[in-house]
Write a protein that holds these residues in place. Structure first.
Motif, PDB file in Angstrom:
ATOM      1  N   VAL A   1     -16.653 -51.429 -40.509  1.00  0.00           N
ATOM      2  CA  VAL A   1     -17.178 -50.149 -40.989  1.00  0.00           C
ATOM      3  C   VAL A   1     -16.492 -49.027 -40.212  1.00  0.00           C
ATOM      4  O   VAL A   1     -16.340 -49.098 -39.003  1.00  0.00           O
TER       5      VAL A   1
ATOM      6  N   VAL B   1     -21.450 -41.427 -37.080  1.00  0.00           N
ATOM      7  CA  VAL B   1     -22.736 -40.796 -37.396  1.00  0.00           C
ATOM      8  C   VAL B   1     -23.257 -40.104 -36.139  1.00  0.00           C
ATOM      9  O   VAL B   1     -22.896 -40.462 -35.028  1.00  0.00           O
TER      10      VAL B   1
ATOM     11  N   LYS C   1     -19.603 -45.655 -36.331  1.00  0.00           N
ATOM     12  CA  LYS C   1     -20.473 -46.638 -37.007  1.00  0.00           C
ATOM     13  C   LYS C   1     -20.150 -48.042 -36.514  1.00  0.00           C
ATOM     14  O   LYS C   1     -21.000 -48.908 -36.429  1.00  0.00           O
ATOM     15  N   ASN C   2     -18.862 -48.232 -36.187  1.00  0.00           N
ATOM     16  CA  ASN C   2     -18.429 -49.539 -35.732  1.00  0.00           C
ATOM     17  C   ASN C   2     -19.140 -49.959 -34.444  1.00  0.00           C
ATOM     18  O   ASN C   2     -19.412 -51.140 -34.224  1.00  0.00           O
TER      19      ASN C   2
ATOM     20  N   ILE D   1     -22.228 -49.160 -33.644  1.00  0.00           N
ATOM     21  CA  ILE D   1     -23.569 -49.597 -34.040  1.00  0.00           C
ATOM     22  C   ILE D   1     -23.487 -50.992 -34.644  1.00  0.00           C
ATOM     23  O   ILE D   1     -24.269 -51.882 -34.331  1.00  0.00           O
ATOM     24  N   PHE D   2     -22.480 -51.171 -35.495  1.00  0.00           N
ATOM     25  CA  PHE D   2     -22.261 -52.470 -36.127  1.00  0.00           C
ATOM     26  C   PHE D   2     -22.089 -53.564 -35.063  1.00  0.00           C
ATOM     27  O   PHE D   2     -22.704 -54.629 -35.141  1.00  0.00           O
TER      28      PHE D   2
END
Lengths: 291, 409
Positions: free
Chosen positions: A131, A135, A144-145, A147-148
């Motif tokens: 991803v 954010v 986002k990566n 969080i991923f």
């Protein structure tokens, strides 16, 4: 603002450390093997994922799967080509086997490292994130990566917990870590349990390697530091104790992040290593160690 | 009788000397190439040297003598390089050595060039100390030549480019210097600190980080905190990781400066195209006609090795040519004669016109920086390719940035 930044960044890196160290400690707990080729297996996974995605153009998801697959194969190769022959050998006295396994896996790791440097240069590689984008969380611009990465790490660790505590195979693994002789007396083949553990280990190290490749990037130079960080987390947490490793991973991860933000990125690893020395003095068995 | 014998002896010795002289003339000119074959920037060095040798040999060699390249991989290690240098001179009998893009390695080799009296040129190291040592003890260190710009000249080149592109065109006012902690960046940073304010860029902060750094988040975070218009870089040992994290974290500030790994075409793939928008200083680049020789070399290199060369590829290619030229002018491979001839080098290569500073200049034996000689250029990664953006006479495109870059003016 800065506190949130440290909280968020520290969590992602700690979760990644936890995932990397879990497999390492599991193997030690079950079969008494300290696998010093750990860093090399993680790097192999990340570089394979990179190579598959950007040279063979198979796409991000397939690349990540290939990375984990390569780690699984390397893990089996480590067991069958290096560890098992030493354990089965009649010419090596039993009390010296641990040293032989240490040396064997260390050399094996260096061999993997050199092969990677030879084939793909020693410059860093990064795996294309699954991803992309950023954010805002609590005013912190977070990829986002990142969080991923944190979610996948927690998910995989939870899955591992379920596997060990709720399935028959898992319970056998757990039993083997408590009392290997008892398990054989119950009619379970110890070698089969070892194979299962090395498979779990390979998958965990593979996922951790690929995620690290996406998050920070790795090069053949990362092999040593990765092994060292897993080793110190596991020693800090207590050799063989999975929950100890998890706690230690977060302690080390946050300590490093705090140092990097508040002191200087150049001294990042020093406080964690000092803590390790300190713990060795007052509690040699580690935080949750049993032996 | 005695006299007759001595005459005969003299004739015999004379004949022998002539014979060995003739044998020498047919011997190849051997050039040892010691480089970081496993690093992005270093890998191009032996390849480019071999390409130059092949071309010279296809053209008949130097006065009938072939050029022979003997390469050694130094694994980016000074110790390995010193061993390779000794072996090259003592066993493989090389006449000159081309070595390394790492300043620490070159500084370790410099005393060996002096001890073993072997002309030695570096295609890519930058530390000022390399040529300063030649200046301070010329008789001893005259064997070393600096075939790439000094850090001081690199800083000037970056500032010259920054003035036109960033200050005049984009009205930028502030900068943060971000450089790795290594021998070559010490003089570079001094150069930056000196020339950036002169061109109108106020230096807000100066971050030096360990080349072992893997997580650049805290560094970018700190830089963003001081709100500069641009990050001026000095990176060579690292490159992929800061670039990828700059993109993944969408750091809204452009990067401009020295980024050695970005000079190699493989950098695009290594970063999964995160390099998009990165501005870096180079001595030449794909499709950039710095001289009429630049483009044909880059294309021939790509045809043979599959990718365009790094900056050190261009310089290594030129070096083989001007060493061959010096051998020709000296009429010999004798080390001292070769040094004399190399000092008189005036060679139009792929990076510009190569001349060396003399004994009385502070950077003795370093290549001259300036208009009509070598000025360097600024390139930018755009649409997965390296394109020249400065100076105007070679620029192909305008500077453009990915969408996450927020220009304050």
């Amino acid at each position: 603002m800065r506190a949130f930044q440290i909280l968020i960044d520290g969590f992602a890196i700690s979760a990644l450390y936890a995932l990397g160290a879990t497999g390492f400690t599991l193997i030690f707990g079950v079969s008494g093997v300290l696998n010093l080729s750990h860093g090399a297996i993680m790097v192999a996974a990340a570089v394979a994922a990179w190579a598959a995605a950007s040279i063979l153009n198979v796409g991000t998801y397939a690349g990540a799967l290939i990375g984990v697959g390569v780690a699984l194969l390397t893990s089996f190769a480590t067991y069958f080509a290096v560890v098992k022959p030493i354990q089965d050998s009649r010419r090596i006295p039993n009390e010296e086997k641990e040293i032989f396994v240490l040396t064997g896996t260390l050399l094996w790791g260096i061999m993997i490292q050199e092969v990677i440097a030879y084939l793909f240069t020693n410059n860093a590689k990064t795996v294309l994130p699954i991803v992309e984008g950023v954010v805002e969380i609590l005013g912190v611009r977070t990829p986002k990566n990142e969080i991923f990465t944190a979610i996948v790490c927690c998910f995989v660790i939870a899955l591992l917990w379920l596997l060990v505590n709720r399935t028959r195979t898992g319970k056998a693994v757990l039993a083997a870590s408590m009392n290997p002789r008892g398990v054989t007396l119950l009619g379970l083949e110890l070698t089969n349990i070892y194979v299962v553990v090395w498979a779990i280990y390979g998958i965990l190290a593979g996922i951790a390697g690929v995620l690290l490749g996406m998050f920070l990037g790795v090069s053949s130079y990362s092999v040593g530091p990765l092994t060292a960080s897993a080793f110190s987390i596991v020693v800090l947490g207590g050799l063989g104790s999975v929950s100890g490793s998890l706690i230690a991973a977060f302690v080390v991860g946050y300590l490093e992040t705090l140092t990097a933000y508040l002191v200087s990125p150049a001294y990042r690893t020093i406080p964690a290593l000092l803590l390790l020395v300190f713990v060795m003095y007052i509690r040699p068995q580690g935080l949750l160690g049993r032996r | 009788m005695k006299k007759g014998l001595s005459v005969a002896l003299r004739i015999a010795v004379g004949a022998l000397v002539t014979a060995s002289g003739a044998a020498l003339a047919a011997d190849p000119v051997r050039i040892g190439v010691i480089a970081e074959a496993q690093a992005i920037a270093g890998a191009s060095i032996p390849q480019a040297a071999q390409l130059a040798a092949d071309e010279i040999n296809a053209d008949g060699g130097v006065d009938g003598r072939k050029i022979e390249i003997i390469s050694y991989d130094n694994h980016s290690s000074s110790a390995d390089s010193v061993r390779a240098f000794q072996r090259a001179v003592n066993e493989d009998k090389v006449n000159a050595v081309i070595a390394s893009y790492i300043s620490e390695v070159v500084l370790a080799l410099e005393p060996w060039a002096s001890r073993l009296k072997t002309p030695f040129v570096t295609p890519g190291a930058a530390s000022n100390e390399i040529s300063k040592s030649v200046h301070s003890d010329y008789e001893k260190n005259k064997y070393t030549f600096h075939g790439y710009l000094t850090s001081a000249a690199l800083a000037l080149s970056v500032c010259d480019g920054a003035k036109d592109l960033l200050v005049d065109k984009m009205h930028m006012k502030t900068a943060v210097i971000m450089s790795e902690d290594a021998a070559w960046t010490k003089p570079l940073d001094i150069g930056y600190e000196e020339c950036l304010p002169k061109i109108g860029l106020k230096v807000l902060d100066h971050i030096r980080f360990s080349p072992d750094t893997t997580d650049f988040t805290p560094i970018f975070n700190k830089i963003e905190g001081s709100k500069p218009d641009v990050i001026i870089t000095g990176i060579s040992h690292v490159g992929v990781q800061p670039t990828v994290q700059w993109k993944n974290q969408q750091v809204p500030i452009p990067m401009f400066g020295i980024s050695s790994q970005a000079t190699n075409e493989t950098f695009g793939k290594d970063t999964n195209q995160a390099a998009e928008g990165v501005l870096y200083q180079g001595v030449s680049g794909p499709g950039v006609a710095v001289t009429p020789k630049s483009v044909p070399f880059a294309e021939a290199f790509k045809k043979k090795f599959g990718n365009y060369p790094s900056y050190a590829g261009y310089t290594a290619y030129d070096e083989v040519y001007y060493i061959a030229d010096a051998v020709k002018r000296a009429g010999s491979t004798d080390a001292d004669k070769l040094v004399d001839a190399l000092e008189k080098t005036d060679w139009e290569g792929t990076i510009g016109r190569v001349q060396f500073y003399g004994k009385d200049d502070p950077f003795t034996h370093s290549i001259k920086y300036g208009k009509g000689l070598i000025t360097g250029l600024m390139l930018q990664w755009q649409d997965g390719k390296q394109s020249a953006v400065w100076p105007k006479d070679v620029a192909k495109v305008d500077v453009k940035f990915p969408s996450f870059i927020k220009l304050s003016n």
